[in-house]
Design a protein around this motif. Structure first.
Motif, PDB file in Angstrom:
ATOM      1  N   MET A  72      35.292 115.613 110.660  1.00  0.00           N
ATOM      2  CA  MET A  72      35.626 115.641 109.256  1.00  0.00           C
ATOM      3  C   MET A  72      36.511 114.451 108.910  1.00  0.00           C
ATOM      4  O   MET A  72      37.375 114.072 109.689  1.00  0.00           O
ATOM      5  N   ILE A  73      36.280 113.919 107.745  1.00  0.00           N
ATOM      6  CA  ILE A  73      37.090 112.823 107.229  1.00  0.00           C
ATOM      7  C   ILE A  73      37.823 113.346 106.006  1.00  0.00           C
ATOM      8  O   ILE A  73      37.211 113.907 105.100  1.00  0.00           O
ATOM      9  N   ASN A  74      39.121 113.183 105.970  1.00  0.00           N
ATOM     10  CA  ASN A  74      39.925 113.597 104.831  1.00  0.00           C
ATOM     11  C   ASN A  74      40.606 112.388 104.219  1.00  0.00           C
ATOM     12  O   ASN A  74      41.136 111.543 104.946  1.00  0.00           O
ATOM     13  N   ARG A  75      40.579 112.298 102.917  1.00  0.00           N
ATOM     14  CA  ARG A  75      41.272 111.249 102.177  1.00  0.00           C
ATOM     15  C   ARG A  75      42.236 111.920 101.221  1.00  0.00           C
ATOM     16  O   ARG A  75      41.955 112.986 100.687  1.00  0.00           O
ATOM     17  N   LYS A  76      43.361 111.270 100.962  1.00  0.00           N
ATOM     18  CA  LYS A  76      44.400 111.900 100.170  1.00  0.00           C
ATOM     19  C   LYS A  76      44.863 110.987  99.044  1.00  0.00           C
ATOM     20  O   LYS A  76      44.944 109.770  99.209  1.00  0.00           O
ATOM     21  N   ALA A  77      45.150 111.604  97.907  1.00  0.00           N
ATOM     22  CA  ALA A  77      45.768 110.917  96.785  1.00  0.00           C
ATOM     23  C   ALA A  77      46.823 111.844  96.211  1.00  0.00           C
ATOM     24  O   ALA A  77      46.805 113.060  96.441  1.00  0.00           O
ATOM     25  N   ASN A  78      47.742 111.275  95.467  1.00  0.00           N
ATOM     26  CA  ASN A  78      48.833 112.047  94.902  1.00  0.00           C
ATOM     27  C   ASN A  78      49.032 111.643  93.443  1.00  0.00           C
ATOM     28  O   ASN A  78      48.881 110.476  93.087  1.00  0.00           O
ATOM     29  N   ALA A  79      49.357 112.621  92.614  1.00  0.00           N
ATOM     30  CA  ALA A  79      49.677 112.359  91.214  1.00  0.00           C
ATOM     31  C   ALA A  79      50.976 113.061  90.865  1.00  0.00           C
ATOM     32  O   ALA A  79      51.216 114.193  91.294  1.00  0.00           O
ATOM     33  N   VAL A  80      51.816 112.375  90.109  1.00  0.00           N
ATOM     34  CA  VAL A  80      53.055 112.941  89.596  1.00  0.00           C
ATOM     35  C   VAL A  80      53.028 112.772  88.087  1.00  0.00           C
ATOM     36  O   VAL A  80      52.796 111.670  87.584  1.00  0.00           O
ATOM     37  N   TRP A  81      53.249 113.876  87.365  1.00  0.00           N
ATOM     38  CA  TRP A  81      53.234 113.859  85.897  1.00  0.00           C
ATOM     39  C   TRP A  81      54.576 114.351  85.395  1.00  0.00           C
ATOM     40  O   TRP A  81      55.113 115.340  85.901  1.00  0.00           O
ATOM     41  N   LYS A  82      55.106 113.684  84.374  1.00  0.00           N
ATOM     42  CA  LYS A  82      56.379 114.085  83.770  1.00  0.00           C
ATOM     43  C   LYS A  82      56.211 114.145  82.262  1.00  0.00           C
ATOM     44  O   LYS A  82      55.720 113.196  81.656  1.00  0.00           O
ATOM     45  N   GLY A  83      56.607 115.256  81.684  1.00  0.00           N
ATOM     46  CA  GLY A  83      56.590 115.382  80.233  1.00  0.00           C
ATOM     47  C   GLY A  83      55.400 116.164  79.732  1.00  0.00           C
ATOM     48  O   GLY A  83      54.681 116.811  80.495  1.00  0.00           O
ATOM     49  N   THR A  84      55.198 116.099  78.436  1.00  0.00           N
ATOM     50  CA  THR A  84      54.104 116.825  77.801  1.00  0.00           C
ATOM     51  C   THR A  84      52.778 116.127  78.070  1.00  0.00           C
ATOM     52  O   THR A  84      52.749 114.976  78.515  1.00  0.00           O
ATOM     53  N   GLY A  85      51.685 116.823  77.752  1.00  0.00           N
ATOM     54  CA  GLY A  85      50.360 116.248  77.962  1.00  0.00           C
ATOM     55  C   GLY A  85      50.127 114.983  77.165  1.00  0.00           C
ATOM     56  O   GLY A  85      49.531 114.038  77.656  1.00  0.00           O
TER      57      GLY A  85
END
Length: 140
Positions: free
Chosen positions: A1-14
């Motif tokens: 299996m190959i796994n790739r990772k990404a990350n997101a950080v959100w601050k505030g309203t949409g």
């Protein structure tokens, strides 16, 4: 299996908030995204743009593999993908691939056949629950 990772950080309203995205490879490193980069014009990326890049890149690589299996090597495969987001449905409804390819020794018909097979076999095509189209231009 190959796994790739990404990350997101959100601050505030949409709508007024901001976020950053990073990838395991660090090609994206705290790359900004926001409401404006997604639904209007702004500096940064957005999820649909990243899906378009993933689909274009995956399809081009899959096509290259299938061409190689058939005994051909492409001089160039130029692929664009346009992702359609329908805000009223809250869904991605389409990914339109446009391929321009130059492959020595292959007929336009064979190239078209292999290209359509690649669209079906591409892992990103398989994950997209949306209409997928392909326009092919063979450059002789």
């Amino acid at each position: 299996m190959i796994n790739r990772k990404a990350n997101a950080v959100w601050k505030g309203t949409g709508k007024e908030g901001t976020g950053v995205m990073s990838t395991q490879s660090t090609v994206l490193e705290n790359t900004q995204y926001s409401f404006n980069t997604r639904f209007a014009d702004g500096v940064g990326t957005n999820p649909e743009e990243l899906i378009a890049a993933a689909h274009a890149g995956c399809f081009a690589m899959q096509l290259s593999f299938l061409l190689n299996e058939a005994g051909f090597t492409a001089d160039e495969l130029n692929v664009s993908a346009t992702i359609t987001l329908d805000p009223s449905q809250g869904a991605i409804t389409k990914s339109a691939l446009v391929l321009k390819g130059k492959v020595p020794g292959i007929s336009a018909e064979k190239f078209d056949e292999i290209a359509h097979a690649a669209k079906e076999k591409c892992p990103v095509s398989k994950v997209l629950n949306a209409e997928k189209t392909l326009e092919v231009e063979f450059i002789s």
